[in-house]
Design a protein around this motif. Structure first.
Motif, PDB file in Angstrom:
ATOM      1  N   ASP A   1       0.866  -1.172   0.000  1.00 29.49           N
ATOM      2  CA  ASP A   1       0.000   0.000   0.000  1.00 29.49           C
ATOM      3  C   ASP A   1       0.907   1.227   0.000  1.00 29.49           C
ATOM      4  O   ASP A   1       2.130   1.063  -0.090  1.00 29.49           O
ATOM      5  CB  ASP A   1      -0.961  -0.026   1.202  1.00 29.49           C
ATOM      6  CG  ASP A   1      -0.261  -0.146   2.549  1.00 29.49           C
ATOM      7  OD1 ASP A   1       0.734   0.582   2.770  1.00 29.49           O
ATOM      8  OD2 ASP A   1      -0.687  -0.967   3.379  1.00 29.49           O
ATOM      9  N   PRO A   2       0.375   2.430   0.080  1.00 33.04           N
ATOM     10  CA  PRO A   2       1.244   3.614  -0.004  1.00 33.04           C
ATOM     11  C   PRO A   2       2.355   3.663   1.040  1.00 33.04           C
ATOM     12  O   PRO A   2       3.356   4.372   0.842  1.00 33.04           O
ATOM     13  CB  PRO A   2       0.263   4.779   0.182  1.00 33.04           C
ATOM     14  CG  PRO A   2      -1.027   4.252  -0.341  1.00 33.04           C
ATOM     15  CD  PRO A   2      -1.060   2.813   0.061  1.00 33.04           C
TER      16      PRO A   2
ATOM     17  N   GLN B   1      -4.162  -6.659 -12.265  1.00 29.93           N
ATOM     18  CA  GLN B   1      -3.447  -5.546 -11.645  1.00 29.93           C
ATOM     19  C   GLN B   1      -1.998  -5.956 -11.421  1.00 29.93           C
ATOM     20  O   GLN B   1      -1.715  -6.770 -10.554  1.00 29.93           O
ATOM     21  CB  GLN B   1      -4.057  -5.209 -10.286  1.00 29.93           C
ATOM     22  CG  GLN B   1      -5.240  -4.281 -10.323  1.00 29.93           C
ATOM     23  CD  GLN B   1      -5.617  -3.853  -8.925  1.00 29.93           C
ATOM     24  OE1 GLN B   1      -6.770  -3.919  -8.552  1.00 29.93           O
ATOM     25  NE2 GLN B   1      -4.634  -3.428  -8.133  1.00 29.93           N
ATOM     26  N   PRO B   2      -1.050  -5.418 -12.151  1.00 30.61           N
ATOM     27  CA  PRO B   2       0.365  -5.704 -11.894  1.00 30.61           C
ATOM     28  C   PRO B   2       0.898  -4.792 -10.789  1.00 30.61           C
ATOM     29  O   PRO B   2       1.623  -3.827 -11.023  1.00 30.61           O
ATOM     30  CB  PRO B   2       1.022  -5.419 -13.244  1.00 30.61           C
ATOM     31  CG  PRO B   2       0.157  -4.368 -13.859  1.00 30.61           C
ATOM     32  CD  PRO B   2      -1.243  -4.605 -13.357  1.00 30.61           C
ATOM     33  N   GLY B   3       0.488  -5.081  -9.570  1.00 30.77           N
ATOM     34  CA  GLY B   3       0.856  -4.260  -8.425  1.00 30.77           C
ATOM     35  C   GLY B   3      -0.367  -3.702  -7.734  1.00 30.77           C
ATOM     36  O   GLY B   3      -1.350  -3.345  -8.381  1.00 30.77           O
ATOM     37  N   ASN B   4      -0.306  -3.619  -6.409  1.00 27.69           N
ATOM     38  CA  ASN B   4      -1.433  -3.147  -5.602  1.00 27.69           C
ATOM     39  C   ASN B   4      -1.115  -1.785  -5.007  1.00 27.69           C
ATOM     40  O   ASN B   4      -0.102  -1.617  -4.321  1.00 27.69           O
ATOM     41  CB  ASN B   4      -1.709  -4.136  -4.466  1.00 27.69           C
ATOM     42  CG  ASN B   4      -2.877  -3.725  -3.596  1.00 27.69           C
ATOM     43  OD1 ASN B   4      -4.030  -3.925  -3.965  1.00 27.69           O
ATOM     44  ND2 ASN B   4      -2.598  -3.150  -2.435  1.00 27.69           N
ATOM     45  N   GLU B   5      -1.965  -0.792  -5.291  1.00 33.33           N
ATOM     46  CA  GLU B   5      -1.779   0.576  -4.793  1.00 33.33           C
ATOM     47  C   GLU B   5      -0.332   1.039  -4.978  1.00 33.33           C
ATOM     48  O   GLU B   5       0.402   1.270  -4.015  1.00 33.33           O
ATOM     49  CB  GLU B   5      -2.205   0.684  -3.330  1.00 33.33           C
ATOM     50  CG  GLU B   5      -3.711   0.544  -3.147  1.00 33.33           C
ATOM     51  CD  GLU B   5      -4.198   0.843  -1.745  1.00 33.33           C
ATOM     52  OE1 GLU B   5      -5.396   1.114  -1.583  1.00 33.33           O
ATOM     53  OE2 GLU B   5      -3.370   0.801  -0.795  1.00 33.33           O
ATOM     54  N   ILE B   6       0.065   1.188  -6.227  1.00 34.06           N
ATOM     55  CA  ILE B   6       1.463   1.488  -6.549  1.00 34.06           C
ATOM     56  C   ILE B   6       1.680   2.989  -6.792  1.00 34.06           C
ATOM     57  O   ILE B   6       2.506   3.390  -7.611  1.00 34.06           O
ATOM     58  CB  ILE B   6       1.950   0.654  -7.742  1.00 34.06           C
ATOM     59  CG1 ILE B   6       1.037   0.798  -8.973  1.00 34.06           C
ATOM     60  CG2 ILE B   6       2.057  -0.806  -7.344  1.00 34.06           C
ATOM     61  CD1 ILE B   6       1.555   0.073 -10.205  1.00 34.06           C
ATOM     62  N   THR B   7       0.965   3.810  -6.047  1.00 30.90           N
ATOM     63  CA  THR B   7       1.145   5.262  -6.111  1.00 30.90           C
ATOM     64  C   THR B   7       2.595   5.649  -5.855  1.00 30.90           C
ATOM     65  O   THR B   7       3.098   6.615  -6.438  1.00 30.90           O
ATOM     66  CB  THR B   7       0.255   5.955  -5.064  1.00 30.90           C
ATOM     67  OG1 THR B   7      -1.008   5.309  -4.995  1.00 30.90           O
ATOM     68  CG2 THR B   7       0.076   7.425  -5.384  1.00 30.90           C
ATOM     69  N   TYR B   8       3.244   4.909  -4.971  1.00 36.10           N
ATOM     70  CA  TYR B   8       4.631   5.195  -4.605  1.00 36.10           C
ATOM     71  C   TYR B   8       5.573   4.096  -5.079  1.00 36.10           C
ATOM     72  O   TYR B   8       6.605   3.835  -4.467  1.00 36.10           O
ATOM     73  CB  TYR B   8       4.741   5.404  -3.092  1.00 36.10           C
ATOM     74  CG  TYR B   8       4.022   6.654  -2.629  1.00 36.10           C
ATOM     75  CD1 TYR B   8       4.701   7.865  -2.525  1.00 36.10           C
ATOM     76  CD2 TYR B   8       2.660   6.638  -2.333  1.00 36.10           C
ATOM     77  CE1 TYR B   8       4.047   9.026  -2.117  1.00 36.10           C
ATOM     78  CE2 TYR B   8       1.993   7.794  -1.941  1.00 36.10           C
ATOM     79  CZ  TYR B   8       2.686   8.980  -1.833  1.00 36.10           C
ATOM     80  OH  TYR B   8       2.039  10.129  -1.443  1.00 36.10           O
TER      81      TYR B   8
ATOM     82  N   LYS C   1      -7.582  -7.104 -19.575  1.00 34.28           N
ATOM     83  CA  LYS C   1      -7.267  -5.688 -19.454  1.00 34.28           C
ATOM     84  C   LYS C   1      -6.295  -5.491 -18.288  1.00 34.28           C
ATOM     85  O   LYS C   1      -6.342  -6.216 -17.291  1.00 34.28           O
ATOM     86  CB  LYS C   1      -8.531  -4.864 -19.236  1.00 34.28           C
ATOM     87  CG  LYS C   1      -9.471  -4.878 -20.432  1.00 34.28           C
ATOM     88  CD  LYS C   1     -10.715  -4.034 -20.181  1.00 34.28           C
ATOM     89  CE  LYS C   1     -11.628  -4.022 -21.403  1.00 34.28           C
ATOM     90  NZ  LYS C   1     -12.837  -3.204 -21.194  1.00 34.28           N
ATOM     91  N   ILE C   2      -5.435  -4.502 -18.426  1.00 35.44           N
ATOM     92  CA  ILE C   2      -4.443  -4.184 -17.407  1.00 35.44           C
ATOM     93  C   ILE C   2      -4.891  -2.949 -16.631  1.00 35.44           C
ATOM     94  O   ILE C   2      -5.218  -1.913 -17.218  1.00 35.44           O
ATOM     95  CB  ILE C   2      -3.058  -3.923 -18.028  1.00 35.44           C
ATOM     96  CG1 ILE C   2      -2.610  -5.120 -18.867  1.00 35.44           C
ATOM     97  CG2 ILE C   2      -2.036  -3.609 -16.940  1.00 35.44           C
ATOM     98  CD1 ILE C   2      -2.483  -6.412 -18.100  1.00 35.44           C
ATOM     99  N   ALA C   3      -4.920  -3.078 -15.305  1.00 28.79           N
ATOM    100  CA  ALA C   3      -5.348  -1.979 -14.429  1.00 28.79           C
ATOM    101  C   ALA C   3      -4.184  -1.522 -13.566  1.00 28.79           C
ATOM    102  O   ALA C   3      -3.483  -2.346 -12.973  1.00 28.79           O
ATOM    103  CB  ALA C   3      -6.509  -2.431 -13.548  1.00 28.79           C
ATOM    104  N   ILE C   4      -3.957  -0.219 -13.496  1.00 29.62           N
ATOM    105  CA  ILE C   4      -2.919   0.368 -12.655  1.00 29.62           C
ATOM    106  C   ILE C   4      -3.600   1.074 -11.489  1.00 29.62           C
ATOM    107  O   ILE C   4      -4.352   2.032 -11.678  1.00 29.62           O
ATOM    108  CB  ILE C   4      -2.048   1.373 -13.438  1.00 29.62           C
ATOM    109  CG1 ILE C   4      -1.418   0.699 -14.662  1.00 29.62           C
ATOM    110  CG2 ILE C   4      -0.982   1.953 -12.523  1.00 29.62           C
ATOM    111  CD1 ILE C   4      -0.487  -0.441 -14.348  1.00 29.62           C
ATOM    112  N   GLN C   5      -3.312   0.595 -10.264  1.00 25.98           N
ATOM    113  CA  GLN C   5      -4.046   1.070  -9.092  1.00 25.98           C
ATOM    114  C   GLN C   5      -3.270   2.071  -8.250  1.00 25.98           C
ATOM    115  O   GLN C   5      -2.115   1.860  -7.903  1.00 25.98           O
ATOM    116  CB  GLN C   5      -4.435  -0.115  -8.196  1.00 25.98           C
ATOM    117  CG  GLN C   5      -5.288   0.300  -7.005  1.00 25.98           C
ATOM    118  CD  GLN C   5      -5.424  -0.796  -5.954  1.00 25.98           C
ATOM    119  OE1 GLN C   5      -4.772  -1.827  -6.042  1.00 25.98           O
ATOM    120  NE2 GLN C   5      -6.267  -0.572  -4.961  1.00 25.98           N
ATOM    121  N   THR C   6      -3.954   3.161  -7.902  1.00 20.51           N
ATOM    122  CA  THR C   6      -3.475   4.128  -6.921  1.00 20.51           C
ATOM    123  C   THR C   6      -4.558   4.291  -5.861  1.00 20.51           C
ATOM    124  O   THR C   6      -5.577   3.609  -5.890  1.00 20.51           O
ATOM    125  CB  THR C   6      -3.176   5.485  -7.588  1.00 20.51           C
ATOM    126  OG1 THR C   6      -4.379   5.966  -8.202  1.00 20.51           O
ATOM    127  CG2 THR C   6      -2.101   5.355  -8.638  1.00 20.51           C
TER     128      THR C   6
END
Length: 426
Positions: free
Chosen positions: A118-119, A162-169, A213-218
């Motif tokens: 997470d962040p 999702q290639p990564g979970n909550e990858i805002t940082y 589909k590819i989703a990028i999560q923030t």
């Protein structure tokens, strides 16, 4: 002949309407469901009837589920395991197979860590910790492909990844630790490292599951960061994705008005992307643990307050043409049949998780589904009660039948919603 043409036209319209409706997804992240069911949890519908949970979700109008995956959760801390870090590949294959067999769309959420990401935390998997950046880039590609191959072999190919979970940082800290403004973190992370990891993961997804589909999560902790992040990401030609995925928890991220404004900015700046809320939740007895924003004056922590939040969230989302997905996080959390015995006694040694989550869609003392669970289906059918309200329908606004707002009157023939009523364009 005229009647026949009319019938054919109606059938074509019905088919087109169904196809449109299938473009939107509503459901939940049910990553703990298998564990709860295996341990004997009992789930009940609104009438108090014990029901198989996937059947219950389907009857409530849901059509999509999300599942998280850790690299090696056996290496997670005892605290994190008690919070729900248990999803290794074998577990995920079994749960995902049951989800697909039940007819749901499947979103797979790679954490690329042995524990929560997470962040505030994105630890590199222990097996990759001594690798160089180049070696880690290869490892994430190989691991992604291997996991997807095993899911496909089991008949559980994901529809969204999702290639990564909550990858805002970023991800894989410290080497992939970044800030949303485009700079690297002080511990040595760089955007070049981060995007190398992300591009490698996406490459594995595209090769193994080309239809997914590819989703990028923030996450919505800072609305400005969200907008900046996707603008920075657009500078990297190696990053190919389809969906902007957001976490929105009002207890941490503020009002629906804040969410509404952020969605508008993302639609304006990235009109080619779909947008989904892939995590949300709100309590019906207690606030979520550690919450930093108080929304109880608007949405009391009651069953009705939770339902009203869900209804208003749906209304906001259905006012945005590009928003196509809504997922409640951990809706399956329930102690009924585990902690609470038939004779009224309690055995807290049977508690599955540590109780930090207070936004389930089931009453933990009775196992009965909450009203909000049934409210979410209106995201798929805004023409029904709880869908687009008068405020959203004012000003001669036009919507597709699945709730996406259009920029003016549509030119294509079909069934639409205009001023709160169904309208046919011939």
């Amino acid at each position: 002949m005229k009647n026949r043409k009319t019938i054919v036209a109606m059938l074509m319209l019905a088919f087109a309407t169904t196809a449109l409706a299938q473009q939107k997804l509503v459901g939940g992240d049910i990553s703990m469901l298998k564990k709860y069911v295996d341990e004997g949890a009992i789930y009940k519908d609104r009438n108090g009837n014990a029901t198989e949970p996937l059947t219950l979700f389907r009857e409530a109008g849901w059509n999509a589920m999300r599942v998280r995956l850790f690299v090696d959760p056996s290496k997670a801390s005892a605290t994190h395991k008690k919070e729900g870090v248990i999803q290794d590949l074998d577990y995920v294959v079994a749960l995902s197979k049951s989800i697909k067999e039940a007819g749901f769309s499947l979103m797979l959420d790679f954490h690329y860590s042995d524990t929560w990401t997470d962040p505030g935390q994105h630890s590199t998997p222990s097996a990759w910790s001594t690798m160089s950046v180049a070696e880690r880039t290869t490892a994430i590609y190989d691991y992604t492909k291997s996991c997807l191959q095993q899911l496909k072999a089991a008949g559980a190919e994901p529809d969204i990844i999702q290639p990564g979970n909550e990858i805002t940082y970023g991800m894989l800290w410290p080497s992939g630790h970044v800030y949303p403004n485009g700079t690297g973190a002080s511990d040595g992370g760089t955007w070049d490292n981060f995007t190398a990891y992300l591009a490698s993961a996406i490459k594995g997804c595209r090769e193994e599951c080309p239809q997914a589909k590819i989703a990028i999560q923030t996450e919505m902790h800072n609305a400005g960061n969200v907008v900046n992040y996707y603008n920075v990401l657009a500078r990297y030609a190696s990053i190919s994705y389809d969906i902007i995925a957001l976490s929105y928890y009002p207890d941490f991220h503020g009002t629906l008005e804040t969410l509404d404004g952020t969605l508008s900015k993302l639609e304006q700046q990235h009109p080619e992307k779909e947008i989904m809320i892939v995590e949300t939740g709100y309590g019906f007895k207690w606030k979520i643990s550690g919450s930093t924003f108080d929304y109880t004056a608007t949405y009391p922590t009651t069953e009705e307050g939770q339902r009203k939040f869900a209804a208003d969230l749906v209304t906001v989302l259905n006012g945005h043409e590009r928003v196509t997905g809504l997922y409640w996080w951990f809706p399956e959390d329930s102690l009924f049949g585990l902690v609470f015995k038939a004779n009224g006694g309690e055995d807290w040694s049977k508690q599955i998780t540590s109780g930090y989550w207070n936004a389930s869609l089931f009453d933990q003392e009775t196992g009965r589904a909450q009203a909000a669970l049934y409210e979410l289906k209106n995201f798929l059918d805004p023409a029904s009660v709880g869908g687009i309200n008068a405020a959203r329908s004012a000003g001669n606004a036009w919507y597709t039948i699945d709730g996406r707002r259009l920029n003016g009157k549509p030119a294509a023939s079909g069934l639409y919603i205009n001023n709160g009523k169904k309208a046919v364009i011939k």
